[in-house]
Design a protein around this motif. Sequence first.
Motif, PDB file in Angstrom:
ATOM      1  N   ASN A  62       0.921  -1.286  -0.058  1.00 32.68           N
ATOM      2  CA  ASN A  62      -0.021   0.156   0.083  1.00 32.68           C
ATOM      3  C   ASN A  62       0.883   1.317  -0.061  1.00 32.68           C
ATOM      4  N   ALA A  63       2.113   1.069   0.081  1.00 31.02           N
ATOM      5  CA  ALA A  63       3.035   2.333  -0.048  1.00 31.02           C
ATOM      6  C   ALA A  63       2.933   3.066  -1.335  1.00 31.02           C
ATOM      7  N   ASP A  64       2.998   4.405  -1.102  1.00 27.56           N
ATOM      8  CA  ASP A  64       2.868   5.230  -2.188  1.00 27.56           C
ATOM      9  C   ASP A  64       4.381   5.422  -3.115  1.00 27.56           C
ATOM     10  N   PRO A  65       4.314   4.812  -4.161  1.00 32.19           N
ATOM     11  CA  PRO A  65       5.626   4.611  -5.055  1.00 32.19           C
ATOM     12  C   PRO A  65       6.279   6.087  -5.194  1.00 32.19           C
ATOM     13  N   GLU A  66       5.536   7.034  -5.106  1.00 26.72           N
ATOM     14  CA  GLU A  66       5.962   8.554  -5.420  1.00 26.72           C
ATOM     15  C   GLU A  66       6.699   8.915  -3.998  1.00 26.72           C
ATOM     16  N   THR A  67       6.445   8.561  -2.863  1.00 28.29           N
ATOM     17  CA  THR A  67       7.195   8.933  -1.669  1.00 28.29           C
ATOM     18  C   THR A  67       8.037   7.689  -1.056  1.00 28.29           C
ATOM     19  N   THR A  68       8.104   6.676  -1.393  1.00 35.90           N
ATOM     20  CA  THR A  68       8.671   5.440  -0.949  1.00 35.90           C
ATOM     21  C   THR A  68       9.767   5.192  -1.780  1.00 35.90           C
ATOM     22  N   ARG A  69      11.002   5.285  -1.365  1.00 34.22           N
ATOM     23  CA  ARG A  69      12.123   5.090  -2.207  1.00 34.22           C
ATOM     24  C   ARG A  69      12.744   3.682  -2.067  1.00 34.22           C
ATOM     25  N   VAL A  70      12.633   3.390  -0.832  1.00 35.15           N
ATOM     26  CA  VAL A  70      13.499   1.980  -0.398  1.00 35.15           C
ATOM     27  C   VAL A  70      12.502   0.964   0.046  1.00 35.15           C
ATOM     28  N   TYR A  71      12.367  -0.166  -0.407  1.00 34.80           N
ATOM     29  CA  TYR A  71      11.515  -1.208  -0.076  1.00 34.80           C
ATOM     30  C   TYR A  71      12.423  -2.375   0.446  1.00 34.80           C
ATOM     31  N   PHE A  72      11.651  -3.009   1.516  1.00 30.66           N
ATOM     32  CA  PHE A  72      12.450  -4.144   2.178  1.00 30.66           C
ATOM     33  C   PHE A  72      11.985  -5.503   1.134  1.00 30.66           C
ATOM     34  N   ASP A  73      12.905  -6.344   0.997  1.00 30.53           N
ATOM     35  CA  ASP A  73      13.084  -7.450   0.007  1.00 30.53           C
ATOM     36  C   ASP A  73      12.464  -8.547   0.784  1.00 30.53           C
ATOM     37  N   ILE A  74      10.976  -8.460   0.745  1.00 32.92           N
ATOM     38  CA  ILE A  74      10.090  -9.506   1.366  1.00 32.92           C
ATOM     39  C   ILE A  74      10.508 -10.915   0.675  1.00 32.92           C
ATOM     40  N   PRO A  75      10.376 -10.947  -0.531  1.00 29.29           N
ATOM     41  CA  PRO A  75      10.534 -12.087  -1.279  1.00 29.29           C
ATOM     42  C   PRO A  75      11.890 -12.929  -0.866  1.00 29.29           C
ATOM     43  N   ARG A  76      12.776 -12.068  -0.622  1.00 25.26           N
ATOM     44  CA  ARG A  76      14.399 -12.589  -0.244  1.00 25.26           C
ATOM     45  C   ARG A  76      14.077 -13.087   1.151  1.00 25.26           C
ATOM     46  N   LEU A  77      13.472 -12.283   2.204  1.00 27.71           N
ATOM     47  CA  LEU A  77      13.370 -13.073   3.373  1.00 27.71           C
ATOM     48  C   LEU A  77      12.405 -14.208   3.329  1.00 27.71           C
ATOM     49  N   ARG A  78      11.460 -14.133   2.793  1.00 23.31           N
ATOM     50  CA  ARG A  78      10.682 -15.485   2.825  1.00 23.31           C
ATOM     51  C   ARG A  78      11.327 -16.595   2.150  1.00 23.31           C
ATOM     52  N   ASP A  79      12.294 -16.488   1.222  1.00 26.44           N
ATOM     53  CA  ASP A  79      13.210 -17.546   0.957  1.00 26.44           C
ATOM     54  C   ASP A  79      14.035 -18.092   1.973  1.00 26.44           C
ATOM     55  N   ASP A  80      14.632 -17.031   2.561  1.00 30.60           N
ATOM     56  CA  ASP A  80      15.590 -17.386   3.628  1.00 30.60           C
ATOM     57  C   ASP A  80      14.982 -18.034   4.681  1.00 30.60           C
ATOM     58  N   LEU A  81      13.734 -17.661   4.989  1.00 25.91           N
ATOM     59  CA  LEU A  81      12.905 -18.333   6.134  1.00 25.91           C
ATOM     60  C   LEU A  81      12.685 -19.615   5.709  1.00 25.91           C
ATOM     61  N   GLN A  82      12.267 -19.826   4.454  1.00 21.60           N
ATOM     62  CA  GLN A  82      12.031 -21.244   4.045  1.00 21.60           C
ATOM     63  C   GLN A  82      12.937 -22.223   3.894  1.00 21.60           C
ATOM     64  N   SER A  83      14.284 -21.691   3.699  1.00 14.01           N
ATOM     65  CA  SER A  83      15.625 -22.223   3.489  1.00 14.01           C
ATOM     66  C   SER A  83      15.823 -22.697   5.115  1.00 14.01           C
ATOM     67  N   ILE A  84      15.782 -21.910   5.968  1.00 17.72           N
ATOM     68  CA  ILE A  84      15.733 -22.408   7.443  1.00 17.72           C
ATOM     69  C   ILE A  84      15.008 -23.377   7.699  1.00 17.72           C
ATOM     70  N   SER A  85      13.826 -23.235   7.691  1.00 15.31           N
ATOM     71  CA  SER A  85      12.765 -24.016   8.004  1.00 15.31           C
ATOM     72  C   SER A  85      12.994 -25.411   7.298  1.00 15.31           C
ATOM     73  N   SER A  86      13.251 -25.554   6.000  1.00 12.98           N
ATOM     74  CA  SER A  86      13.396 -26.726   5.350  1.00 12.98           C
ATOM     75  C   SER A  86      14.892 -27.518   5.874  1.00 12.98           C
ATOM     76  N   GLY A  87      15.897 -26.689   6.182  1.00 13.17           N
ATOM     77  CA  GLY A  87      16.900 -27.222   6.742  1.00 13.17           C
ATOM     78  C   GLY A  87      16.804 -27.958   8.212  1.00 13.17           C
ATOM     79  N   ILE A  88      15.998 -27.277   9.120  1.00 16.22           N
ATOM     80  CA  ILE A  88      15.728 -27.878  10.299  1.00 16.22           C
ATOM     81  C   ILE A  88      14.909 -29.251  10.093  1.00 16.22           C
ATOM     82  N   ASP A  89      13.705 -28.831   9.143  1.00 11.55           N
ATOM     83  CA  ASP A  89      12.911 -30.123   8.916  1.00 11.55           C
ATOM     84  C   ASP A  89      13.770 -31.318   8.385  1.00 11.55           C
ATOM     85  N   SER A  90      14.661 -31.209   7.622  1.00 11.93           N
ATOM     86  CA  SER A  90      15.592 -32.295   7.239  1.00 11.93           C
ATOM     87  C   SER A  90      16.512 -32.981   8.114  1.00 11.93           C
ATOM     88  N   TYR A  91      16.937 -31.963   9.164  1.00 12.33           N
ATOM     89  CA  TYR A  91      17.633 -32.366  10.037  1.00 12.33           C
ATOM     90  C   TYR A  91      16.811 -33.307  11.371  1.00 12.33           C
TER      91      TYR A  91
END
Length: 115
Positions: A62-91
């Motif tokens: 919902n952020a306004d692209p006119e006023t928001t310059r920097v965005y948090f990289d949500i897909p990368r964070l989700r990928d990292d969380l999934q990797s950690i979770s998968s590693g723990i599951d595998s262990y």
Amino acid sequence: MTVRQRFSLFSLFTSLVLSSGLSAPVQADDIDEIQRRDLALIQTQIEQIKVVVDRIDARQQNADPETTRVYFDIPRLRDDLQSISSGIDSYLAPDRLLPRQPQALDGDYLEDRGQ
């Protein structure tokens, strides 16, 4: 999202992961069970973090692209969380048993009986 908010989220995640690994000294027999519980606790905390990430993502969408310059990289964070979770599951539940470490062979089969 400000740099402070991003750092705060990262700090929260890091402190949750690190704090779950700090257990009181225990007997050697209990280590595996405690480790499994700690890893299961991390899994639970990751699920809670995913809920927070979903909220952050919704606000960021919902952020306004006119006023928001920097965005948090949500897909990368989700990928990292999934990797950690998968590693723990595998262990915690490996597809197959881990190979045993074979014992070294002596190799000396000559017995001297002093004759």
